[in-house]
Design a protein around this motif. Structure first.
Motif, PDB file in Angstrom:
ATOM      1  N   SER A 197       6.355   9.884  -7.714  1.00 54.76           N
ATOM      2  CA  SER A 197       7.354  10.951  -7.741  1.00 54.76           C
ATOM      3  C   SER A 197       6.919  12.047  -6.775  1.00 54.76           C
ATOM      4  CB  SER A 197       7.489  11.518  -9.157  1.00 54.76           C
ATOM      5  OG  SER A 197       6.247  12.057  -9.590  1.00 54.76           O
ATOM      6  N   LYS A 198       7.825  12.942  -6.427  1.00 49.74           N
ATOM      7  CA  LYS A 198       7.537  13.984  -5.438  1.00 49.74           C
ATOM      8  C   LYS A 198       6.361  14.863  -5.853  1.00 49.74           C
ATOM      9  CE  LYS A 198      10.131  16.370  -1.972  1.00 49.74           C
ATOM     10  NZ  LYS A 198      10.173  15.433  -0.846  1.00 49.74           N
ATOM     11  N   LEU A 201       0.840  -1.206   0.000  1.00 52.36           N
ATOM     12  CA  LEU A 201       0.000   0.000   0.000  1.00 52.36           C
ATOM     13  C   LEU A 201       0.874   1.254   0.000  1.00 52.36           C
ATOM     14  CD1 LEU A 201      -2.262  -1.276   2.911  1.00 52.36           C
ATOM     15  CD2 LEU A 201      -2.788  -1.455   0.481  1.00 52.36           C
ATOM     16  N   SER A 202       0.587   2.195  -0.906  1.00 54.95           N
ATOM     17  CA  SER A 202       1.458   3.371  -1.038  1.00 54.95           C
ATOM     18  C   SER A 202       0.674   4.610  -1.470  1.00 54.95           C
ATOM     19  CB  SER A 202       2.562   3.070  -2.064  1.00 54.95           C
ATOM     20  OG  SER A 202       3.415   4.173  -2.242  1.00 54.95           O
ATOM     21  N   PHE A 203       0.826   5.713  -0.706  1.00 61.08           N
ATOM     22  CA  PHE A 203       0.227   7.001  -1.051  1.00 61.08           C
ATOM     23  C   PHE A 203       1.256   7.909  -1.720  1.00 61.08           C
ATOM     24  CE2 PHE A 203      -2.746   5.964   2.467  1.00 61.08           C
ATOM     25  CZ  PHE A 203      -3.950   6.302   1.874  1.00 61.08           C
ATOM     26  N   ASP A 204       0.762   8.928  -2.438  1.00 62.98           N
ATOM     27  CA  ASP A 204       1.655   9.983  -2.912  1.00 62.98           C
ATOM     28  C   ASP A 204       1.892  10.973  -1.766  1.00 62.98           C
ATOM     29  OD1 ASP A 204      -0.773  11.336  -2.773  1.00 62.98           O
ATOM     30  OD2 ASP A 204      -0.457  12.443  -4.633  1.00 62.98           O
ATOM     31  N   GLU A 205       2.705  11.997  -2.004  1.00 57.08           N
ATOM     32  CA  GLU A 205       3.104  12.943  -0.959  1.00 57.08           C
ATOM     33  C   GLU A 205       1.914  13.655  -0.317  1.00 57.08           C
ATOM     34  OE1 GLU A 205       6.196  13.987   0.271  1.00 57.08           O
ATOM     35  OE2 GLU A 205       7.160  12.318  -0.755  1.00 57.08           O
ATOM     36  N   GLU A 206       0.899  13.993  -1.112  1.00 54.66           N
ATOM     37  CA  GLU A 206      -0.248  14.751  -0.619  1.00 54.66           C
ATOM     38  C   GLU A 206      -1.381  13.871  -0.095  1.00 54.66           C
ATOM     39  OE1 GLU A 206      -0.143  18.036  -0.322  1.00 54.66           O
ATOM     40  OE2 GLU A 206       1.894  17.939  -1.120  1.00 54.66           O
ATOM     41  N   GLY A 207      -1.256  12.551  -0.288  1.00 52.71           N
ATOM     42  CA  GLY A 207      -2.318  11.653   0.155  1.00 52.71           C
ATOM     43  C   GLY A 207      -3.535  11.663  -0.754  1.00 52.71           C
ATOM     44  N   LYS A 211       3.265  13.105 -10.346  1.00 49.50           N
ATOM     45  CA  LYS A 211       2.921  12.942 -11.758  1.00 49.50           C
ATOM     46  C   LYS A 211       3.383  11.611 -12.350  1.00 49.50           C
ATOM     47  CE  LYS A 211       2.706  17.891 -12.840  1.00 49.50           C
ATOM     48  NZ  LYS A 211       3.227  18.987 -13.700  1.00 49.50           N
ATOM     49  N   GLN A 212       4.305  10.944 -11.671  1.00 49.94           N
ATOM     50  CA  GLN A 212       4.772   9.643 -12.133  1.00 49.94           C
ATOM     51  C   GLN A 212       4.570   8.594 -11.033  1.00 49.94           C
ATOM     52  OE1 GLN A 212       7.269  12.315 -12.609  1.00 49.94           O
ATOM     53  NE2 GLN A 212       6.317  12.641 -14.603  1.00 49.94           N
ATOM     54  N   LEU A 213       4.332   7.366 -11.459  1.00 50.11           N
ATOM     55  CA  LEU A 213       4.204   6.243 -10.534  1.00 50.11           C
ATOM     56  C   LEU A 213       5.162   5.151 -10.996  1.00 50.11           C
ATOM     57  CD1 LEU A 213       2.865   4.599  -8.268  1.00 50.11           C
ATOM     58  CD2 LEU A 213       1.077   3.951  -9.913  1.00 50.11           C
ATOM     59  N   TYR A 214       6.039   4.749 -10.101  1.00 51.31           N
ATOM     60  CA  TYR A 214       7.027   3.721 -10.401  1.00 51.31           C
ATOM     61  C   TYR A 214       6.626   2.422  -9.705  1.00 51.31           C
ATOM     62  CZ  TYR A 214       9.566   8.037 -11.404  1.00 51.31           C
ATOM     63  OH  TYR A 214       9.931   9.277 -11.876  1.00 51.31           O
TER      64      TYR A 214
END
Length: 238
Positions: free
Chosen positions: A218-219, A156-162, A222-225
């Motif tokens: 990405s920070k 499970l993984s969120f981006d920086e802003e959730g 815009k990208q998901l690795y």
């Protein structure tokens, strides 16, 4: 700061947001069933009882450290905060039904039907229990169901802003030698969801989505690795 110290017993794991937020979440051991579960594992010779895939569902407590209020969610196996502490995602798993001891004790050995005996045929597909992925908006107090199936969700993984969430999941049989995974993506702000499978035209031939890599944004979001690996099923068939 009040300097008050509080001890919480029977905590198996806990999480706090990485960068901000006033919440703590923790899983509580089920001490009532622990002794009987351990005895059952010994009887059945379950050597994989601590395997992450076979983790038992427990009670998740989400506590606001500012006002002390707590919310409890049952049958949770995995959970993660967003870095800013605004969102919490957790996976619930339908618990296994325990055999009725009274019925067993009332039967004679000769009365036991073949259907009552435990199926030991390892060649038959063994399905995962029903799992559900849910997201809690800790500011609004709302809970949103984002995915469910007979399968296994992880990473499970969120981006920086959730605002975005990614994870992997499989509906392959639990005892499959090689399991096939999908990548799940959700954008809560844009109300968008996508699922990337191994049949995606942009996937490299004979490569598949890996369950061993945590998807990372990405920070700027815009990208998901995500991880890929050689398709072991192809190698076996060759």
């Amino acid at each position: 700061m009040s300097g008050h110290t509080e001890k919480i017993p029977d905590v198996k794991t806990f999480r706090i947001p990485e960068k901000a937020g006033s919440y703590i979440a923790y899983l509580l051991e089920n001490t009532k069933d622990k002794s009987s579960d351990d005895a059952s594992d010994k009887e059945t010779g379950d050597e994989n009882k601590d395997d992450d895939k076979n983790v038992k569902p427990l009670q998740l407590v989400v506590r606001n450290l500012l006002d002390g209020k707590s919310t409890v969610y049952d049958n949770v196996v995995r959970y993660e905060f967003s870095k800013n502490g605004k969102q919490l995602v957790f996976v619930t798993k339908k618990p296994e039904e325990k055999p009725n001891k009274d019925k067993k004790e009332g039967k004679n050995a000769g009365d036991e039907k073949p259907a009552d005996k435990k199926d030991t045929d390892k060649s038959k597909p063994k399905k995962y229990a029903f799992q559900t992925v849910q997201v809690v908006d800790l500011q609004k107090g709302t809970v949103t169901k984002v995915s469910e199936m007979e399968g296994d969700y992880s990473q499970l993984s969120f981006d920086e802003e959730g605002n975005q969430l990614a994870f992997v999941g499989t509906s392959s049989a639990q005892n499959d030698l090689v399991k096939l995974y999908k990548l799940y993506y959700f954008d809560f702000k844009g109300n968008k969801k996508e699922m990337i499978t191994n049949e995606n035209t942009q996937m490299k031939k004979d490569w598949v989505i890996s369950e061993n890599r945590l998807p990372l944004f990405s920070k700027n979001g815009k990208q998901l690795y995500f991880g890929v690996a050689r398709n072991l099923l192809q190698k076996i068939q060759q």
